[in-house]
Design an enzyme around this catalytic site. Structure first.
Site, PDB file in Angstrom:
ATOM      1  CE  LYS A   1      49.051  51.217  35.886  1.00  0.00           C
ATOM      2  NZ  LYS A   1      48.190  50.648  36.956  1.00  0.00           N
TER       3      LYS A   1
ATOM      4  CG  HIS B   1      47.298  53.413  39.858  1.00  0.00           C
ATOM      5  ND1 HIS B   1      46.594  53.154  38.700  1.00  0.00           N
ATOM      6  CD2 HIS B   1      47.891  54.626  39.671  1.00  0.00           C
ATOM      7  CE1 HIS B   1      46.740  54.170  37.858  1.00  0.00           C
ATOM      8  NE2 HIS B   1      47.521  55.069  38.419  1.00  0.00           N
TER       9      HIS B   1
ATOM     10  CG  PHE C   1      46.615  62.559  34.514  1.00  0.00           C
ATOM     11  CD1 PHE C   1      47.442  61.997  35.460  1.00  0.00           C
ATOM     12  CD2 PHE C   1      47.174  62.934  33.304  1.00  0.00           C
ATOM     13  CE1 PHE C   1      48.796  61.797  35.223  1.00  0.00           C
ATOM     14  CE2 PHE C   1      48.525  62.745  33.036  1.00  0.00           C
ATOM     15  CZ  PHE C   1      49.332  62.175  33.996  1.00  0.00           C
TER      16      PHE C   1
ATOM     17  CB  CYS D   1      45.096  56.054  34.794  1.00  0.00           C
ATOM     18  SG  CYS D   1      46.306  57.086  33.933  1.00  0.00           S
TER      19      CYS D   1
ATOM     20  CG  HIS E   1      49.875  53.535  33.169  1.00  0.00           C
ATOM     21  ND1 HIS E   1      48.574  53.070  33.050  1.00  0.00           N
ATOM     22  CD2 HIS E   1      49.803  54.606  34.007  1.00  0.00           C
ATOM     23  CE1 HIS E   1      47.780  53.819  33.776  1.00  0.00           C
ATOM     24  NE2 HIS E   1      48.492  54.764  34.366  1.00  0.00           N
TER      25      HIS E   1
END
Length: 411
Positions: free
Chosen positions: A334, A302, A398, A162, A339
């Protein structure tokens, strides 16, 4: 140090097919999330996503190219063409080696992999497309864009989950600062709303299951949040060395002031609960920009809508910004786009740039009752007029890979 500015934007998102339409949707607080239409998701535990609507790839590619290239490359081409046109940059034999392309994707051609696997099983190996490998690999979006426009400078693809497209912009910034290029097309794209990716994320229990109210499913920092919503699209920024841009009379939207990157070194998917890694990259970006925390007007967070992630980012902001954390405007777009995975960082970087250009910040929609642990100013539900001189954007991926970018009005 060579200064770097943004001279063009290109966006394809669940809210619109241009930077203007996407920005309009964001300020209106409109959700781009709905029931999945690209395949029959009726038997899946998650049946909602932020799909790009009404995209006609033949506006950007010829019919043969549309048949050959998967959706993530189509989006990347469209967004790149928009950014180049908006900047007015012309690639010639004289400057081609000084123009680069850095476009990433978190997952890339997964839909093409699914499609060709079905062909292999049902029709045999001789029927697998000869274009399968070249068009499924992640770097083909950057490669094809460079071929189309004749850019012969640095040509790279970033892959960091991401954080992918935030890292792409950061890499482009460094290439220009250090003299490898004068202009770089930078960003990312993603298009994996399909059975396999949806099943994988759902099995991780990472996705919202609010199937009956898709427009309310993405709700960062709200006490009833239950995961993120998959989105798709592409966002590209044209980065350029300041004097190069000035000499050709380019429109200068903002300056890229700072970049930070680092790792949690903690877990394959969960963030550190104390926000240490996130705080470190924000501080690194501030140090790179030579800014104090109180000089930041807006943070595009984020903010995915996952319980752990939202809490960790709030803790990190408090660590870095201290008393100013209660005053700085923060929002998660988002909540409206979903996302975009590998495309999220560049989309949100484009939003940060637009906040500077337009003097306004988008809201965090669906923030009806904030989680008590999340008590900052997340610009709930309604956009806000705000003179933005400095905007920060966070991207955490991740594997614990983190990136932070800071943009500012050109002084």
């Amino acid at each position: 140090m060579r200064r770097v500015v943004v001279t063009g934007l290109g966006l394809v998102s669940p809210l619109g097919l241009t930077p203007e339409s996407t920005w309009e949707g964001l300020l209106a607080g409109r959700s781009g999330i709905g029931e999945i239409t690209q395949f029959d998701a009726s038997g899946f535990p998650v049946r909602i996503a932020g799909e790009v609507k009404g995209f006609d790839p033949t506006q950007w590619l010829d019919v043969r190219e549309v048949r050959r290239f998967p959706r993530f490359i189509q989006f990347a081409v469209a967004a790149s063409d928009m950014a180049v046109r908006a900047s007015g940059l012309e690639v010639t034999e004289e400057n081609a080696a000084r123009v680069g392309v850095v476009l990433g994707s978190g997952i890339g051609g997964l839909q093409e992999i699914e499609k060709q696997h079905d062909v292999l099983i049902n029709k045999g190996p001789r029927r697998v497309s000869p274009f399968f490998i070249p068009t499924a690999i992640i770097n083909m979006s950057s490669g094809f864009v460079s071929i189309r426009i004749g850019a012969k400078g640095p040509n790279m693809a970033t892959v960091s989950a991401c954080s992918t497209s935030a890292h792409a912009i950061g890499d482009a910034l460094l290439y220009i600062r250090h003299g490898y290029a004068d202009a770089v097309i930078a960003g990312g794209s993603e298009a994996v709303i399909g059975p396999l990716a949806l099943s994988g994320f759902a099995s991780m229990r990472a996705l919202s299951t609010r199937n009956d109210e898709p427009e309310k499913a993405s709700r960062p920092w709200d006490k009833d949040r239950d995961g993120f919503v998959m989105g798709e699209g592409a966002a590209v920024l044209l980065l350029e060395e300041l004097e190069h841009a000035r000499k050709r009379g380019a429109p200068i939207l903002a300056e890229v002031l700072g970049f930070g990157m680092g790792a949690d070194a903690y877990h394959i998917s969960a963030p550190r609960e104390d926000g240490e890694g996130a705080a470190r990259v924000m501080q690194t970006a501030l140090d790179d920009a030579r800014l104090r925390p109180e000089q930041v007007d807006y943070i595009n967070a984020h903010g995915t809508g996952t319980p752990l992630g939202d809490n960790a980012e709030t803790i990190a902001i408090k660590k870095v910004f201290g008393e100013h954390s209660a005053r700085v405007a923060i929002s998660s777009t988002k909540s409206m786009t979903g996302h975009l995975l590998g495309g999220a960082g560049s989309l949100e970087a484009a939003v940060a740039v637009q906040s500077i250009v337009h003097g306004a910040v988008p809201p965090t929609i669906n923030l009806d009752e904030p989680d008590p642990e999340n008590d900052l100013d997340y610009v709930p539900n309604t956009a806000r007029e705000l003179p933005v001189r400095v905007a920060m954007t966070n991207s955490f991926g991740f594997g614990g890979t983190n990136a932070c970018l800071i943009f500012g009005a050109l002084e």
